[in-house]
Design a protein around this motif. Structure first.
Motif, PDB file in Angstrom:
ATOM      1  N   GLU A 196      15.405 -20.201 -15.405  1.00 47.18           N
ATOM      2  CA  GLU A 196      16.621 -19.389 -15.357  1.00 47.18           C
ATOM      3  C   GLU A 196      17.072 -19.126 -13.921  1.00 47.18           C
ATOM      4  OE1 GLU A 196      13.463 -16.507 -14.614  1.00 47.18           O
ATOM      5  OE2 GLU A 196      13.654 -18.151 -16.053  1.00 47.18           O
ATOM      6  N   LEU A 197      16.160 -19.199 -12.943  1.00 43.36           N
ATOM      7  CA  LEU A 197      16.531 -19.100 -11.529  1.00 43.36           C
ATOM      8  C   LEU A 197      16.735 -20.484 -10.920  1.00 43.36           C
ATOM      9  CD1 LEU A 197      17.002 -17.691  -8.831  1.00 43.36           C
ATOM     10  CD2 LEU A 197      14.513 -17.440  -8.600  1.00 43.36           C
ATOM     11  N   THR A 200      20.325 -22.050 -11.015  1.00 40.09           N
ATOM     12  CA  THR A 200      21.465 -21.283 -10.521  1.00 40.09           C
ATOM     13  C   THR A 200      21.963 -21.844  -9.196  1.00 40.09           C
ATOM     14  OG1 THR A 200      20.048 -19.713  -9.335  1.00 40.09           O
ATOM     15  CG2 THR A 200      20.616 -19.186 -11.620  1.00 40.09           C
ATOM     16  N   ARG A 272      19.649 -11.537  -7.166  1.00 38.84           N
ATOM     17  CA  ARG A 272      21.072 -11.383  -7.472  1.00 38.84           C
ATOM     18  C   ARG A 272      21.895 -12.160  -6.447  1.00 38.84           C
ATOM     19  NH1 ARG A 272      25.616  -8.090  -6.378  1.00 38.84           N
ATOM     20  NH2 ARG A 272      26.784  -7.438  -8.242  1.00 38.84           N
ATOM     21  N   PRO A 292      25.562 -13.578 -10.930  1.00 35.08           N
ATOM     22  CA  PRO A 292      24.284 -13.963 -11.532  1.00 35.08           C
ATOM     23  C   PRO A 292      23.146 -13.076 -11.025  1.00 35.08           C
ATOM     24  CG  PRO A 292      25.479 -15.896 -10.739  1.00 35.08           C
ATOM     25  CD  PRO A 292      26.198 -14.700 -10.208  1.00 35.08           C
ATOM     26  N   TRP A 293      22.257 -12.681 -11.932  1.00 32.73           N
ATOM     27  CA  TRP A 293      21.117 -11.848 -11.563  1.00 32.73           C
ATOM     28  C   TRP A 293      19.971 -12.126 -12.518  1.00 32.73           C
ATOM     29  CZ3 TRP A 293      19.090  -8.693 -15.286  1.00 32.73           C
ATOM     30  CH2 TRP A 293      19.918  -8.362 -16.368  1.00 32.73           C
ATOM     31  N   GLY A 294      18.771 -11.695 -12.127  1.00 35.43           N
ATOM     32  CA  GLY A 294      17.619 -11.888 -12.988  1.00 35.43           C
ATOM     33  C   GLY A 294      16.430 -11.073 -12.532  1.00 35.43           C
ATOM     34  N   TYR A 296      11.840 -10.979 -13.064  1.00 35.09           N
ATOM     35  CA  TYR A 296      10.704 -11.779 -13.512  1.00 35.09           C
ATOM     36  C   TYR A 296       9.401 -11.020 -13.284  1.00 35.09           C
ATOM     37  CZ  TYR A 296      10.148 -12.976  -8.538  1.00 35.09           C
ATOM     38  OH  TYR A 296       9.984 -12.932  -7.173  1.00 35.09           O
ATOM     39  N   SER A 321      17.464 -13.546 -17.213  1.00 35.33           N
ATOM     40  CA  SER A 321      18.654 -13.540 -16.361  1.00 35.33           C
ATOM     41  C   SER A 321      19.845 -12.973 -17.129  1.00 35.33           C
ATOM     42  CB  SER A 321      18.977 -14.956 -15.882  1.00 35.33           C
ATOM     43  OG  SER A 321      19.430 -15.765 -16.949  1.00 35.33           O
ATOM     44  N   ASP A 322      21.004 -12.928 -16.483  1.00 29.99           N
ATOM     45  CA  ASP A 322      22.188 -12.325 -17.095  1.00 29.99           C
ATOM     46  C   ASP A 322      22.632 -13.039 -18.370  1.00 29.99           C
ATOM     47  OD1 ASP A 322      24.567 -14.339 -16.267  1.00 29.99           O
ATOM     48  OD2 ASP A 322      23.107 -14.190 -14.650  1.00 29.99           O
ATOM     49  N   SER A 329      18.884 -18.263 -20.354  1.00 30.90           N
ATOM     50  CA  SER A 329      18.874 -16.806 -20.232  1.00 30.90           C
ATOM     51  C   SER A 329      17.495 -16.266 -19.910  1.00 30.90           C
ATOM     52  CB  SER A 329      19.374 -16.168 -21.529  1.00 30.90           C
ATOM     53  OG  SER A 329      18.518 -16.505 -22.613  1.00 30.90           O
TER      54      SER A 329
END
Length: 425
Positions: A196-197, A200, A272, A292-294, A296, A321-322, A329
């Motif tokens: 998810e990261l 991006t 973020r 976008p943010w997340g 973990y 994530s967002d 996600s």
């Protein structure tokens, strides 16, 4: 991170870290190379007197430069990936990397206390199996979208005793954040950094194979705790990449991680992007913009500890994530690492890992718009065995199983094997 799209129209206005292309001509060209390379390397190293004495090719140079504060490491990694069932059944792919890492102790060389410099030059090449096999999380962590040399890392670090350090330059984000050492032997990219990261950013975050300018602050409040904060350019683009350097022109990715290391590892992190991403509707609705943010979490736990016998370490990694600005996600991975797995082989390792990445609603809506039936997730299993053969040669072999790869119902299950040879110089 290699992500393949099933249509020519991208869901989001940025590209994945590596687009995957493989041609029949390239397949024929590399078909015999892995066997020839492995055979030649093993024969050369085993027959070499230096190898028998535990020496590497650059040890003579090291003896000259290390007293002056300079160290150098270099290796070549070649990997042969084969698909035994699935979309690319019967096909094999060869890919490789070469690495040259030079470190300069400026305190020893120039008297600058606590200061060091670091440069990592990277070459990527070979074929791209992920698109042919159809996995969205990828197949191998050395796969790249192009073949070229680039300056992967170039940085200056100032340490303040054991309590703090600050690093500035082109930096691999995954070196400081979202990493568990016990999962690194596994070759699927999902075990290095959360998917998810990884997917991006306009050109991926600052990870393999291209980095971005960054500033990383590391603090150690105690011997068993740490705090790390990083600010990275949002557009990964190293020296040697075809585009001009972007610096921070496309905004920044801010990331932080705190952890406890008294017995294994427990860590929490968050990230973020400063600039918004425009998400286009598949139903004719208005476009929307999001940052976008997340978040973990990481856990490593030693179940069996031994300095001479077998050791077993478990890991668990999860991210969220967002869910609006990318295909994924969230993700979760878990597994075990067994060190000294083979009796009498002190460098042997065995590991298995499970992975699952969850698709965002945006991904599923786009698939439905194309009259396809998406799944909720992509999953996989990996088993790998590795051993160091002498001082300069490491051999790894593994199997991956990916049911219904690609996120679409009805995709043929994939069974994949890989053989990886690392030659250290």
């Amino acid at each position: 991170m290699c992500v393949s799209y099933r249509t020519s129209k991208p869901i989001f206005p940025f590209s994945a870290k590596a687009s995957c292309i493989s041609t029949p001509q390239a397949q024929e060209r590399f078909e015999l190379l892995p066997a020839a390379l492995c055979s030649a390397a093993i024969l050369f190293l085993c027959a070499s007197p230096g190898h028998a004495e535990g020496r590497k090719a650059l040890d003579g140079l090291r003896g000259v430069i290390e007293p002056r504060g300079v160290s150098i490491e270099a290796d070549y990694v070649g990997e042969w990936v084969s698909d035994h069932s699935g979309a690319a059944e019967g096909k094999s792919f060869y890919l490789d990397t070469a690495n040259i890492v030079v470190k300069l102790d400026l305190e020893k060389a120039l008297g600058w206390k606590g200061t060091s410099a670091h440069m990592h030059v990277l070459s990527t090449g070979g074929q791209r199996p992920s698109e042919r096999i159809g996995t969205l999380e990828g197949v191998t962590n050395i796969e790249s979208s192009d073949s070229r040399w680039r300056v992967f890392e170039f940085s200056l670090t100032q340490s303040f005793g054991d309590k703090a350090s600050i690093e500035a330059g082109y930096i691999d984000l995954n070196k400081h954040f979202y990493e568990t050492e016990s999962s690194l032997i596994l070759v699927n990219p999902a075990f290095a950094i959360g998917t998810e990261l990884a997917e991006t950013g306009r050109n991926g975050p600052s990870i393999f194979p291209s980095t971005a300018p960054a500033l990383v602050l590391a603090l150690a409040p105690s011997k068993s705790s740490y705090v790390r904060l990083g600010v990275f350019g949002a557009n990964a683009n190293s020296w040697g990449d075809p585009e001009p350097l972007k610096n921070f022109k496309d905004g920044v990715l801010t990331i932080g991680e705190i952890g406890l290391t008294k017995h294994g590892l427990i860590a929490l992190g968050g990230w973020r992007y400063s600039d918004e991403v425009v998400v286009h509707s598949d139903h004719g609705g208005p476009d929307k913009s999001y940052n976008p943010w997340g978040i973990y979490g990481l856990v490593e736990h030693p179940f069996i500890e031994s300095e001479t016998g077998r050791s077993v370490i478990g890991f668990l990694r999860a991210g969220y994530s967002d869910g609006k600005t990318s295909e994924m996600s969230g993700s979760i991975t878990a597994g075990l690492l067994v060190e000294r797995a083979i009796s009498g082989r002190p460098h042997s390792q065995f590991s298995f890992g499970l992975r699952r990445a969850y698709f965002s609603d945006t991904f599923k809506e786009h698939a439905h718009a194309l009259h396809e039936e998406p799944l909720d997730h992509e999953s996989g299993l990996e088993l790998i065995l590795a051993d160091q053969l002498g001082s300069a040669l490491t051999l790894e072999g593994g199997i991956q199983y990916a049911p219904e790869p690609g996120g679409l119902r009805g995709s043929e299950d994939a069974l994949i094997s890989n053989v990886r040879l690392t030659i250290a110089f």
